[in-house]
Design a protein around this motif. Structure first.
Motif, PDB file in Angstrom:
ATOM      1  N   GLU A  96       0.827  -1.201   0.000  1.00 53.89           N
ATOM      2  CA  GLU A  96       0.000   0.000   0.000  1.00 53.89           C
ATOM      3  C   GLU A  96       0.864   1.255   0.000  1.00 53.89           C
ATOM      4  OE1 GLU A  96      -4.165   1.163   2.111  1.00 53.89           O
ATOM      5  OE2 GLU A  96      -2.536   0.584   3.456  1.00 53.89           O
ATOM      6  N   THR A  97       1.981   1.205   0.711  1.00 56.34           N
ATOM      7  CA  THR A  97       2.908   2.349   0.746  1.00 56.34           C
ATOM      8  C   THR A  97       3.465   2.644  -0.641  1.00 56.34           C
ATOM      9  OG1 THR A  97       3.548   1.882   3.035  1.00 56.34           O
ATOM     10  CG2 THR A  97       5.066   3.217   1.732  1.00 56.34           C
ATOM     11  N   VAL A  98       3.797   1.596  -1.401  1.00 54.83           N
ATOM     12  CA  VAL A  98       4.324   1.782  -2.755  1.00 54.83           C
ATOM     13  C   VAL A  98       3.253   2.370  -3.670  1.00 54.83           C
ATOM     14  CG1 VAL A  98       5.365   0.663  -4.760  1.00 54.83           C
ATOM     15  CG2 VAL A  98       5.975  -0.100  -2.470  1.00 54.83           C
ATOM     16  N   VAL A  99       2.016   1.887  -3.520  1.00 56.59           N
ATOM     17  CA  VAL A  99       0.911   2.416  -4.328  1.00 56.59           C
ATOM     18  C   VAL A  99       0.687   3.895  -4.007  1.00 56.59           C
ATOM     19  CG1 VAL A  99      -1.572   2.260  -4.803  1.00 56.59           C
ATOM     20  CG2 VAL A  99      -0.213   0.172  -4.549  1.00 56.59           C
ATOM     21  N   GLU A 100       0.736   4.232  -2.729  1.00 62.26           N
ATOM     22  CA  GLU A 100       0.592   5.640  -2.324  1.00 62.26           C
ATOM     23  C   GLU A 100       1.724   6.488  -2.896  1.00 62.26           C
ATOM     24  OE1 GLU A 100       0.497   5.325   1.880  1.00 62.26           O
ATOM     25  OE2 GLU A 100      -1.660   4.898   1.980  1.00 62.26           O
ATOM     26  N   LYS A 101       2.924   5.930  -2.951  1.00 56.73           N
ATOM     27  CA  LYS A 101       4.059   6.641  -3.542  1.00 56.73           C
ATOM     28  C   LYS A 101       3.833   6.875  -5.034  1.00 56.73           C
ATOM     29  CE  LYS A 101       9.047   6.177  -4.375  1.00 56.73           C
ATOM     30  NZ  LYS A 101      10.243   5.303  -4.198  1.00 56.73           N
ATOM     31  N   LEU A 102       3.302   5.873  -5.711  1.00 55.73           N
ATOM     32  CA  LEU A 102       2.997   5.999  -7.134  1.00 55.73           C
ATOM     33  C   LEU A 102       1.999   7.127  -7.363  1.00 55.73           C
ATOM     34  CD1 LEU A 102       3.048   5.069 -10.091  1.00 55.73           C
ATOM     35  CD2 LEU A 102       1.407   3.282  -9.480  1.00 55.73           C
ATOM     36  N   ILE A 103       0.953   7.179  -6.541  1.00 58.28           N
ATOM     37  CA  ILE A 103      -0.080   8.201  -6.697  1.00 58.28           C
ATOM     38  C   ILE A 103       0.462   9.580  -6.334  1.00 58.28           C
ATOM     39  CG2 ILE A 103      -2.334   9.003  -5.874  1.00 58.28           C
ATOM     40  CD1 ILE A 103      -3.082   6.048  -5.453  1.00 58.28           C
ATOM     41  N   SER A 104       1.207   9.684  -5.224  1.00 59.29           N
ATOM     42  CA  SER A 104       1.711  10.993  -4.786  1.00 59.29           C
ATOM     43  C   SER A 104       2.721  11.576  -5.774  1.00 59.29           C
ATOM     44  CB  SER A 104       2.330  10.881  -3.391  1.00 59.29           C
ATOM     45  OG  SER A 104       3.479  10.045  -3.401  1.00 59.29           O
ATOM     46  N   THR A 105       3.593  10.732  -6.329  1.00 58.80           N
ATOM     47  CA  THR A 105       4.557  11.231  -7.316  1.00 58.80           C
ATOM     48  C   THR A 105       3.855  11.623  -8.612  1.00 58.80           C
ATOM     49  OG1 THR A 105       5.039   8.944  -8.014  1.00 58.80           O
ATOM     50  CG2 THR A 105       6.528   9.947  -6.405  1.00 58.80           C
ATOM     51  N   GLU A 106       2.788  10.901  -8.947  1.00 62.77           N
ATOM     52  CA  GLU A 106       2.011  11.243 -10.139  1.00 62.77           C
ATOM     53  C   GLU A 106       1.288  12.580  -9.930  1.00 62.77           C
ATOM     54  OE1 GLU A 106       1.028  10.770 -14.041  1.00 62.77           O
ATOM     55  OE2 GLU A 106       2.332   9.472 -12.851  1.00 62.77           O
ATOM     56  N   GLN A 107       0.765  12.797  -8.725  1.00 60.45           N
ATOM     57  CA  GLN A 107       0.109  14.067  -8.412  1.00 60.45           C
ATOM     58  C   GLN A 107       1.103  15.231  -8.489  1.00 60.45           C
ATOM     59  OE1 GLN A 107      -1.444  12.953  -4.560  1.00 60.45           O
ATOM     60  NE2 GLN A 107      -3.557  12.859  -5.324  1.00 60.45           N
ATOM     61  N   ALA A 108       2.300  15.021  -7.942  1.00 59.88           N
ATOM     62  CA  ALA A 108       3.323  16.067  -7.973  1.00 59.88           C
ATOM     63  C   ALA A 108       3.737  16.379  -9.407  1.00 59.88           C
ATOM     64  CB  ALA A 108       4.532  15.636  -7.152  1.00 59.88           C
ATOM     65  N   TYR A 109       3.910  15.321 -10.216  1.00 55.69           N
ATOM     66  CA  TYR A 109       4.289  15.492 -11.619  1.00 55.69           C
ATOM     67  C   TYR A 109       3.192  16.227 -12.378  1.00 55.69           C
ATOM     68  CZ  TYR A 109       5.874  14.166 -16.334  1.00 55.69           C
ATOM     69  OH  TYR A 109       6.294  14.177 -17.647  1.00 55.69           O
ATOM     70  N   MET A 110       1.951  15.822 -12.145  1.00 54.61           N
ATOM     71  CA  MET A 110       0.815  16.465 -12.802  1.00 54.61           C
ATOM     72  C   MET A 110       0.723  17.934 -12.395  1.00 54.61           C
ATOM     73  SD  MET A 110      -1.532  15.830 -14.973  1.00 54.61           S
ATOM     74  CE  MET A 110      -2.837  16.871 -15.625  1.00 54.61           C
ATOM     75  N   GLY A 111       1.013  18.212 -11.130  1.00 55.24           N
ATOM     76  CA  GLY A 111       1.010  19.595 -10.669  1.00 55.24           C
ATOM     77  C   GLY A 111       2.029  20.443 -11.402  1.00 55.24           C
ATOM     78  N   SER A 112       3.211  19.877 -11.660  1.00 65.71           N
ATOM     79  CA  SER A 112       4.256  20.596 -12.399  1.00 65.71           C
ATOM     80  C   SER A 112       3.839  20.838 -13.847  1.00 65.71           C
ATOM     81  CB  SER A 112       5.567  19.803 -12.353  1.00 65.71           C
ATOM     82  OG  SER A 112       6.042  19.689 -11.027  1.00 65.71           O
ATOM     83  N   LEU A 113       3.214  19.843 -14.468  1.00 61.19           N
ATOM     84  CA  LEU A 113       2.737  20.010 -15.844  1.00 61.19           C
ATOM     85  C   LEU A 113       1.675  21.095 -15.924  1.00 61.19           C
ATOM     86  CD1 LEU A 113       2.394  16.274 -17.022  1.00 61.19           C
ATOM     87  CD2 LEU A 113       4.347  17.819 -17.313  1.00 61.19           C
ATOM     88  N   GLU A 114       0.817  21.150 -14.917  1.00 59.88           N
ATOM     89  CA  GLU A 114      -0.238  22.169 -14.892  1.00 59.88           C
ATOM     90  C   GLU A 114       0.340  23.569 -14.717  1.00 59.88           C
ATOM     91  OE1 GLU A 114      -2.691  20.620 -11.785  1.00 59.88           O
ATOM     92  OE2 GLU A 114      -3.997  19.520 -13.185  1.00 59.88           O
TER      93      GLU A 114
END
Length: 421
Positions: A32-50
């Motif tokens: 679950e920790t790895v899945v949360e890391k996948l989602i959080s890094t994706e959110q951060a990346y998406m934030g940078s693209l935005e």
């Protein structure tokens, strides 16, 4: 009586069951920790693209189509439509696929549980990652366009003002445009971690293994492009640190080799001060590093154009006993006032290189660069001659004879040429 009850409890032996439950719970939480890391890094990346879309992409796209740019009282256009395309490439495609990726991850996490699978969601992205090939194909053009535009006052004024936005938190447009180059490696690392955190008997283990192989295969297929993007970053960093150089960055320029070498003066059999030599795919540049506060500045000391140059290893007899030397003979051509071509006197540059191994490496890399430049020059001459012949032919004969038609003669090149400003 009381001691007998405790004895009965002890005899039930819960230890194995507890250990099994604890291991299972640990694996679930780790996964679950790895899945949360996948989602959080994706959110951060998406934030940078935005951030790119809001503060740079949309304003520049809107105003590139206008004859003037009404920002901070500026009258001149910040960049043309063509420069806008060079700068951002297929950035819109990148942000669209990551909106889809993030939405898929968040939807699945809302129903997350110990036996929940994720491989089916990851597999839906695989074909979309192909957009990164297009982005990286344009990568060198994007970064060199940015570097060139920063020397154009209207664009520099826009960038300097926009970089002050608090939402950017110190990020520059350049650093944001460089982020996508690291996305594939991020996915490779996290999917591998997810497989490692998933028990072999888990219903998603097989599917995640398949995802891991797919992502690794895709990453391997892009290894040359990713390495090239890393080289582009290095070249740009060097150009930004260069002080006093008479040439500008070019989209096709790459770093081949660098090292500390000394120039040899054969007439006096002496060696000059050691310099940092930077071998690019078109130039050999020598600089002197200088520390200015937290930054290292590269003081320009000279360069050799390697077009029509020649290189050879010198013997001790030729150098007066100095071993490990190579000679670079650089010629140049120009046009005089009467518009006639002339060949200038060749420049001879003798370098001392510390060992046989290093000497051979420098010789081979220099020879490879020069050979490649010769091929490029010959190809340009052939193409120029073909165009000259075709332009002299009657239009009717060009159409009637398919052998004289070449797509390359009528198609425009996507890659711009950045000459010295």
């Amino acid at each position: 009586m009381e001691s007998e009850e405790f004895g009965m409890i002890d005899s039930l032996d819960y230890e194995d069951l507890d250990d099994g439950l604890i291991d299972h719970e640990y694996m679930h939480r780790n996964r679950e920790t790895v899945v949360e890391k996948l989602i959080s890094t994706e959110q951060a990346y998406m934030g940078s693209l935005e951030l790119v879309m809001k503060f740079f992409f949309q304003p520049l796209k809107k105003d590139a189509k206008q004859s003037t740019f009404s920002f901070l009282g500026m009258k001149k256009m910040v960049c043309t439509e063509r420069e806008f395309r060079w700068l951002f490439g297929n950035f819109e495609d990148i942000i669209q696929i990551h909106e889809k990726i993030l939405n898929g991850l968040q939807e699945r996490y809302r129903i997350w549980g110990p036996t929940q699978i994720l491989s089916d969601v990851i597999q839906t992205w695989y074909s979309d990652l192909e957009y990164y090939r297009i982005y990286l194909k344009n990568y060198s053009i994007a970064l060199t366009t940015y570097e060139r535009l920063t020397r154009y006052q209207p664009f520099k004024k826009f960038i300097d003002a926009t970089h002050k936005e608090k939402a950017l938190k110190g990020s520059s447009l350049l650093s944001l445009l460089q982020l996508p180059a690291g996305c594939i490696d991020r996915y490779t690392d996290i999917v591998t971690q997810l497989v490692d955190a998933t028990p072999r008997l888990h219903p998603d283990y097989s599917g995640l293994n398949k995802c891991k192989q797919m992502v690794i295969q895709f990453r391997n297929s892009m290894s040359d492009q990713l390495a090239d993007a890393d080289n582009v970053d290095q070249v740009l960093m060097i150009h930004q640190a260069l002080e006093g150089a008479p040439f500008s960055v070019r989209a096709e320029r790459r770093l081949v080799l660098q090292g500390q070498l000394s120039r040899v003066v054969l007439s006096t059999r002496s060696m000059g001060e050691e310099r940092n030599y930077l071998l690019f795919t078109d130039l050999l540049v020598f600089v002197k590093p200088k520390q200015e506060g937290r930054y290292t500045v590269l003081q320009y000391k000279g360069h050799l154009s390697l077009e029509r140059a020649r290189v050879r290893v010198l013997s001790k007899e030729e150098t007066g006993g100095i071993s490990h030397c190579i000679e670079i003979t650089s010629s140049f051509s120009g046009v005089d006032n009467l518009n006639t071509t002339y060949i200038g006197s060749p420049t001879v540059h003798v370098l001392y290189i510390g060992s046989d191994e290093d000497c051979q490496e420098w010789f081979m890399k220099l020879e490879a660069v020069i050979t490649n430049l010769d091929k490029i020059m010959m190809a340009k001459r052939t193409q120029s001659s073909r165009r000259m012949v075709n332009n002299r032919l009657p239009r009717a004969s060009m159409i009637s004879d398919p052998s004289t038609y070449s797509l390359s003669d009528h198609s425009s090149s996507y890659e711009p040429s950045f000459a010295s400003q």
